[in-house]
Design a protein around this motif. Structure first.
Motif, PDB file in Angstrom:
ATOM      1  N   ASP A   1     -40.373  12.126   8.572  1.00 60.43           N
ATOM      2  CA  ASP A   1     -38.842  11.946   9.273  1.00 60.43           C
ATOM      3  C   ASP A   1     -38.217  13.373   8.545  1.00 60.43           C
ATOM      4  OD1 ASP A   1     -39.017  10.083  10.515  1.00 60.43           O
ATOM      5  OD2 ASP A   1     -37.751   8.648   9.400  1.00 60.43           O
ATOM      6  N   ARG A   2     -38.402  14.616   7.423  1.00 63.36           N
ATOM      7  CA  ARG A   2     -37.457  15.557   7.144  1.00 63.36           C
ATOM      8  C   ARG A   2     -38.698  16.781   7.945  1.00 63.36           C
ATOM      9  NH1 ARG A   2     -33.863  14.909   3.164  1.00 63.36           N
ATOM     10  NH2 ARG A   2     -34.262  13.483   1.414  1.00 63.36           N
TER      11      ARG A   2
ATOM     12  N   TRP B   1     -44.072  22.827   2.518  1.00 57.20           N
ATOM     13  CA  TRP B   1     -44.101  21.704   3.293  1.00 57.20           C
ATOM     14  C   TRP B   1     -45.520  21.330   3.394  1.00 57.20           C
ATOM     15  CZ3 TRP B   1     -40.977  18.251   4.206  1.00 57.20           C
ATOM     16  CH2 TRP B   1     -39.368  18.385   3.607  1.00 57.20           C
TER      17      TRP B   1
ATOM     18  N   ASN C   1     -39.899   8.473   4.891  1.00 60.34           N
ATOM     19  CA  ASN C   1     -39.127   9.384   5.090  1.00 60.34           C
ATOM     20  C   ASN C   1     -39.112  10.414   4.800  1.00 60.34           C
ATOM     21  OD1 ASN C   1     -38.016  10.721   2.050  1.00 60.34           O
ATOM     22  ND2 ASN C   1     -36.816   8.483   2.366  1.00 60.34           N
TER      23      ASN C   1
ATOM     24  N   LYS D   1     -36.789  22.638  10.577  1.00 60.82           N
ATOM     25  CA  LYS D   1     -36.677  23.021   9.291  1.00 60.82           C
ATOM     26  C   LYS D   1     -37.850  22.838   8.300  1.00 60.82           C
ATOM     27  CE  LYS D   1     -34.735  18.716   7.573  1.00 60.82           C
ATOM     28  NZ  LYS D   1     -34.452  17.332   7.449  1.00 60.82           N
TER      29      LYS D   1
ATOM     30  N   ASN E   1     -31.514  20.311   4.718  1.00 62.62           N
ATOM     31  CA  ASN E   1     -33.074  20.433   4.556  1.00 62.62           C
ATOM     32  C   ASN E   1     -33.069  20.672   2.476  1.00 62.62           C
ATOM     33  OD1 ASN E   1     -33.912  21.938   6.698  1.00 62.62           O
ATOM     34  ND2 ASN E   1     -32.157  23.769   6.426  1.00 62.62           N
ATOM     35  N   LEU E   2     -34.680  20.574   2.239  1.00 61.45           N
ATOM     36  CA  LEU E   2     -34.290  20.630   1.027  1.00 61.45           C
ATOM     37  C   LEU E   2     -34.990  21.874   0.473  1.00 61.45           C
ATOM     38  CD1 LEU E   2     -36.568  17.439   0.415  1.00 61.45           C
ATOM     39  CD2 LEU E   2     -34.407  17.273  -0.204  1.00 61.45           C
TER      40      LEU E   2
ATOM     41  N   ILE F   1     -31.553  13.349   5.571  1.00 61.31           N
ATOM     42  CA  ILE F   1     -32.703  14.146   6.022  1.00 61.31           C
ATOM     43  C   ILE F   1     -32.426  14.785   6.906  1.00 61.31           C
ATOM     44  CG2 ILE F   1     -34.291  12.792   8.005  1.00 61.31           C
ATOM     45  CD1 ILE F   1     -34.931  10.188   6.254  1.00 61.31           C
ATOM     46  N   GLU F   2     -31.135  15.020   7.200  1.00 62.27           N
ATOM     47  CA  GLU F   2     -30.974  15.728   8.327  1.00 62.27           C
ATOM     48  C   GLU F   2     -31.142  16.915   7.554  1.00 62.27           C
ATOM     49  OE1 GLU F   2     -27.442  13.514   7.972  1.00 62.27           O
ATOM     50  OE2 GLU F   2     -29.210  13.308   8.826  1.00 62.27           O
TER      51      GLU F   2
END
Length: 526
Positions: free
Chosen positions: A168-169, A183, A165, A175, A122-123, A119-120
């Motif tokens: 939280d990202r 996003w 989920n 981010k 980046n995607l 989660i911490e």
């Protein structure tokens, strides 16, 4: 591809196709859609989801995004065509989200989770695009009137995936700054799914569902988004969701963090103060949210968060007056012995806004809302309020009553309340009473209401009870008016019509009249 991935793919393919095999091959079906200039691959939904699964295992997210988009567009094309011959194929799409086929649902949820990336971290843009395509698929699936599908999604932890989920990202501001538009699209999609689901829940479950959303970090995360100028579609989605969440005032607010309400109200302030709104529907949604919050008696947060400048701007824009007058009506419904609030409302121009609206409005709904709001203001003693009541508000209503032969009953009710509140809460001099009962001749209009609507008798009786507080000389004036406008005759006729159904209001008025006549007679003898 290694043997392990190959085996997983084959197992998935067997499961996904087993229950629908007869339907798949009962007739030849295909759907063709133009996408980015290329013809989509002609295949049935179960074959498409198998390709999606294979591509997901290979972690080719650029190609996966294209497959997910193809899957969604094929599904939408079937819905749009609404052809009975396509029902078998359409059912294949729907079955991917039913309790009979959890493998498809697990695949889509795994794509949203992206569990291989902590989660911490980046995607990538491609991964985010895949997540949003799945969310859009869920929007379109939950758009169906299928309670069983919604129940299955919820039983398989959809809300935790969305509000825990995914949210939280987004918690860390740095981010979301990377791939910010992606996003925004994801946040918009989450809101639309949450809106769709509410339509399929019963009354009790929808309240629990709304409470769960309000307890989440969704609004804290949004507070990091909106100062960075998100796209208009995201604004529309979040505001629409908030309106839906506050649709019922039966929701239990006890366990909902107060900070979340402050985030919602701060967003409203920001939109009014900072954003150039070409689309008035955004502004309307903001007022609807503030109106709902005022119904929940969250007045402290409104006072602290909405600044004087914001209220002034709302009144100056004068868009959707029925909304903002309702906000003030609800805001003032909670009586506060600290009368500083009245001066605040005078300072921001609320009274003058009412006056201007009355001069420019012929809308009965707006007139009623203005007088409801003003009646709450009359609770607070103030010389300026008395002056405006006698010079503007009462004359306006008299002119209105003279102008129309048929008048909305609610406006008559507000008129009677206005006179009650004026006598009960304001400090009236002989000059004021002279204006009310002689120059403005309010008893004439009360007589007309008594004659035209038997249901107003109780309110008129309450008003006559307030007349008991008046000095003797004005009770004499009232007696003269009662005689002039045939009150006793009208009341006796009402008593005859109602017979034993009178609630005591008629007798109360007649007894008060008789009491004042007796007092006047004794005064004259003395």
């Amino acid at each position: 591809m290694n043997s392990h991935l190959q085996m997983k793919r084959e197992q998935f393919m067997v499961q996904i196709r087993k229950q629908a095999r007869e339907e798949i091959f009962s007739k030849k079906r295909h759907t063709s859609i133009i996408l980015d200039g290329d013809m989509l691959q002609k295949c049935n939904p179960d074959e498409t989801i198998n390709f999606i699964y294979q591509t997901y295992l290979e972690q080719d997210f650029k190609h996966l995004a294209k497959l997910l988009k193809q899957y969604n567009m094929n599904y939408l094309k079937l819905l749009e065509d609404d052809n009975i011959n396509d029902q078998v194929v359409l059912n294949q799409f729907i079955n991917h989200f039913s309790s009979a086929n959890l493998n498809g649902l697990k695949l889509f949820f795994d794509i949203i989770r992206m569990s291989d990336i902590p989660i911490e971290f980046n995607l990538t843009s491609d991964r985010l695009m895949c997540i949003n395509h799945v969310l859009v698929i869920l929007i379109n699936i939950t758009y169906l009137d299928r309670k069983d599908i919604v129940e299955n999604l919820l039983q398989n932890d959809l809300i935790n995936i969305l509000l825990k989920n995914l949210i939280d990202r987004m918690v860390q501001p740095d981010k979301i700054q990377i791939h910010f538009d992606r996003w925004c699209e994801i946040l918009e999609s989450i809101c639309l799914i949450l809106i769709n689901i509410q339509f399929e829940l019963d009354n009790r479950n929808v309240l629990l569902f709304r409470e769960e959303i309000l307890k989440s970090q969704l609004f804290r995360v949004w507070s990091k988004f909106y100062p960075k100028n998100p796209i208009t579609k995201t604004w529309k989605a979040i505001l629409l969701l908030e309106c839906k969440l506050f649709e019922s005032n039966e929701i239990d607010l006890i366990d909902i963090p107060h900070y979340n309400f402050n985030c919602i109200i701060s967003q409203c302030t920001f939109l009014i103060d900072k954003v150039q709104m070409e689309d008035e529907s955004l502004y309307k949604r903001v007022l609807e949210i503030l109106q709902k919050l005022s119904e929940f008696k969250i007045t402290i947060a409104l006072t602290l968060t909405l600044t004087k400048f914001v209220w002034e701007k709302i009144l100056k824009l004068n868009l959707f007056p029925s909304k903002f007058f309702s906000i003030f009506t609800n805001f003032l419904a909670e009586k506060d012995d600290d009368h500083y609030i009245l001066q605040y409302l005078i300072d921001i121009g609320l009274i003058e806004s009412m006056v201007n609206s009355l001069q420019n409005q012929g809308d009965e709904v707006i007139i009623e809302k203005i007088f409801k709001c003003f009646n709450n203001i009359l609770y607070y003693p103030h010389a300026f309020i008395v002056e405006r009541t006698i010079t503007v508000f009462i004359p306006f209503l008299h002119n209105y009553l003279n102008q129309y032969s048929i008048v909305k009953q609610e406006i008559c009710i507000e008129y009677l309340y206005l006179l009650q509140n004026l006598i009960n809460h304001q400090q009236l001099s002989d000059y004021h009473l002279n204006e009310i009962f002689i120059n403005l001749d309010c008893l004439q209009y009360i007589s007309d209401m008594l004659l035209s609507c038997i249901y107003l008798t109780k309110l008129i009786a309450e008003l006559f009870t307030q007349f008991q507080k008046l000095p003797p000389q004005f009770k004499l004036v009232i007696l003269q008016k009662v005689d002039t406008y045939d009150f006793v005759e009208i009341l006796n006729n009402q008593a005859t019509i109602l017979k034993n159904k009178d609630d005591g209001s008629i007798n109360l008025i007649l007894n008060l009249i008789q009491l004042w006549e007796q007092s006047d007679f004794e005064f004259n003898i003395a």
